[in-house]
Design a protein around this motif. Structure first.
Motif, short mmCIF file in Angstrom:
data_model
loop_
_atom_site.label_atom_id
_atom_site.label_comp_id
_atom_site.label_asym_id
_atom_site.label_seq_id
_atom_site.Cartn_x
_atom_site.Cartn_y
_atom_site.Cartn_z
N UNK A 163 0.81 -1.22 0.00
CA UNK A 163 0.00 0.00 0.00
C UNK A 163 0.84 1.27 0.00
N UNK A 164 0.86 1.98 -1.13
CA UNK A 164 1.46 3.32 -1.25
C UNK A 164 2.91 3.38 -0.76
N UNK A 165 3.68 2.34 -1.03
CA UNK A 165 5.06 2.28 -0.56
C UNK A 165 6.09 2.61 -1.64
N UNK A 166 5.66 2.79 -2.88
CA UNK A 166 6.60 2.91 -3.99
C UNK A 166 7.43 4.18 -3.96
N UNK A 167 8.57 4.18 -4.64
CA UNK A 167 9.39 5.38 -4.73
C UNK A 167 8.67 6.49 -5.50
N UNK A 168 9.04 7.72 -5.21
CA UNK A 168 8.31 8.90 -5.69
C UNK A 168 9.06 9.56 -6.84
N UNK A 169 8.32 9.85 -7.90
CA UNK A 169 8.89 10.58 -9.05
C UNK A 169 8.84 12.09 -8.83
N UNK A 170 7.69 12.58 -8.43
CA UNK A 170 7.50 14.03 -8.24
C UNK A 170 6.51 14.28 -7.12
N UNK A 171 6.65 15.48 -6.52
CA UNK A 171 5.70 15.94 -5.51
C UNK A 171 5.38 17.41 -5.76
N UNK A 172 4.19 17.81 -5.35
CA UNK A 172 3.81 19.22 -5.35
C UNK A 172 3.13 19.50 -4.01
N UNK A 173 3.57 20.56 -3.33
CA UNK A 173 3.04 20.89 -2.01
C UNK A 173 2.07 22.05 -2.09
N UNK A 220 0.50 18.20 -12.69
CA UNK A 220 1.76 17.54 -12.36
C UNK A 220 1.95 16.28 -13.19
N UNK A 221 0.89 15.51 -13.35
CA UNK A 221 0.96 14.26 -14.09
C UNK A 221 1.28 14.49 -15.56
N UNK A 222 0.56 15.41 -16.19
CA UNK A 222 0.80 15.68 -17.61
C UNK A 222 2.22 16.20 -17.82
N UNK A 223 2.65 17.14 -16.98
CA UNK A 223 4.01 17.68 -17.12
C UNK A 223 5.06 16.58 -16.96
N UNK A 224 4.84 15.69 -16.01
CA UNK A 224 5.81 14.62 -15.76
C UNK A 224 5.91 13.67 -16.95
N UNK A 225 4.78 13.36 -17.56
CA UNK A 225 4.81 12.45 -18.70
C UNK A 225 5.42 13.12 -19.94
N UNK A 226 5.15 14.40 -20.11
CA UNK A 226 5.72 15.12 -21.25
C UNK A 226 7.23 15.29 -21.10
N UNK A 227 7.66 15.66 -19.88
CA UNK A 227 9.08 15.92 -19.63
C UNK A 227 9.88 14.65 -19.41
N UNK A 228 9.23 13.60 -18.94
CA UNK A 228 9.91 12.37 -18.54
C UNK A 228 9.94 12.25 -17.04
N UNK A 229 9.52 11.12 -16.54
CA UNK A 229 9.44 10.92 -15.10
C UNK A 229 10.81 10.86 -14.43
N UNK A 230 11.80 10.37 -15.14
CA UNK A 230 13.12 10.24 -14.54
C UNK A 230 13.17 9.10 -13.54
N UNK A 231 14.18 9.14 -12.67
CA UNK A 231 14.35 8.09 -11.66
C UNK A 231 13.59 8.46 -10.39
N UNK A 232 12.84 7.53 -9.83
CA UNK A 232 12.13 7.82 -8.59
C UNK A 232 13.06 7.75 -7.39
N UNK A 233 12.65 8.41 -6.31
CA UNK A 233 13.43 8.43 -5.07
C UNK A 233 12.65 7.74 -3.96
N UNK A 234 13.32 6.97 -3.11
CA UNK A 234 12.61 6.31 -2.01
C UNK A 234 11.90 7.31 -1.11
#
Length: 294
Positions: A140-150, A173-187
């Protein structure tokens, strides 16, 4: 492995409630091909009601996208990536091993993993929340994170209002991430907290609690108390006031709490429509000293 942005054009989308409709529309508007939508099966409302689709299924039909309630069907969709927004069910390893999925979650992970992150943030008095894009895992919701917005949680903001803002933020945030590339996620970093689904019993107002805590409960939505053994929903209140009244005692629109008072704004007695407190009091003809929740 997430493919590079130029290769991410064909998606599958998993979601269920109204909050997941706007991200679906945003992806389509941005030019992504959504090959398949997965949502819950139609449900009946009432004893003899006809089956009704989930908001996401209804939105997908409007957009002309095929819909299924079987998550394994994504494996035949020949998609580059899967997007998950408030789907409401865990996705098993047979799917995760063959298709990368990105989950939009309405909190700053690892705080408030689980089903009710918006409501739990308000109940806890959090000053900040946000949206996380994470790699979906079987747990449950444990995966590494690509992007965050506060974003700050505004004073007196309801869960409905906050969720609407987070949906708008998350869609962008989702559209921008897919257009730009998600990159590597961080724990995920920090101590996890869990946002269990809000139970109806948890929404019962204890008027001996501080006014601020009761106010948060009302802002979550669905808070209730009792009046002469009937359930009375409290839809909105004014900000906490310093007036000193016994807990639960109703004096005009004011009701006492553990450390002050709240002004009732809109209420709903069991079996009746929602009404302003003025209209409710005019029709109720309550005796002096009436107490709620007793």
């Amino acid at each position: 492995m997430i493919p590079p942005p130029a290769d991410v054009r064909r998606l599958v989308y998993l979601g269920t409630p109204e909050a997941a409709v706007s991200p679906l529309r945003a992806l389509c508007a941005a030019g992504f091909e959504v090959a398949l939508v997965v949502s819950r099966a139609d449900r009946r409302r009432g004893r003899r009601g006809t089956p009704e689709p989930s908001p996401v299924k209804a939105g997908a039909i409007e957009l002309g996208i095929p819909v299924t309630d079987r998550v394994d069907d994504v494996l035949g969709a020949e998609a580059d990536l899967g997007i998950v927004v408030a789907y409401g069910r865990l996705v098993r390893s047979n799917v995760l091993d063959r298709l990368p999925l990105v989950n939009m979650h309405f909190s700053l992970l690892p705080r408030w993993r689980g089903a009710a992150p918006v409501e739990r943030a308000i109940l806890a008095g959090d000053e900040q929340t946000g949206v996380s894009l994470m790699a979906l895992e079987e747990t449950l919701d444990t995966g590494p994170v690509y992007r965050m917005a506060e974003t700050p949680i505004h004073e007196r903001e309801t869960a409905e209002e906050l969720r609407a803002r987070l949906v708008e933020m998350g869609s962008e945030l989702l559209v921008d991430a897919l257009v730009d590339g998600l990159g590597e996620p961080h724990p995920q970093v920090g101590e996890p907290t869990y946002a269990a689904k809000i139970d109806t019993a948890e929404l019962e107002i204890d008027w001996s609690q501080p006014a601020t805590e009761i106010d948060r409960l009302v802002r979550v939505g669905g808070a209730w108390t009792t009046l002469d053994s009937k359930r009375l929903k409290v839809w909105s209140t004014t900000a906490p006031r310093p007036d000193q009244l016994p807990p639960g005692e109703l004096v005009g629109p004011l009701v006492g709490t553990g450390d002050g008072a709240l002004g009732l704004v809109e209420v709903q007695l069991e079996g009746r429509p929602r009404r302003s407190i003025e209209a409710f009091l005019a029709g109720a003809r309550l005796e002096p000293g009436t107490r709620l929740g007793s």
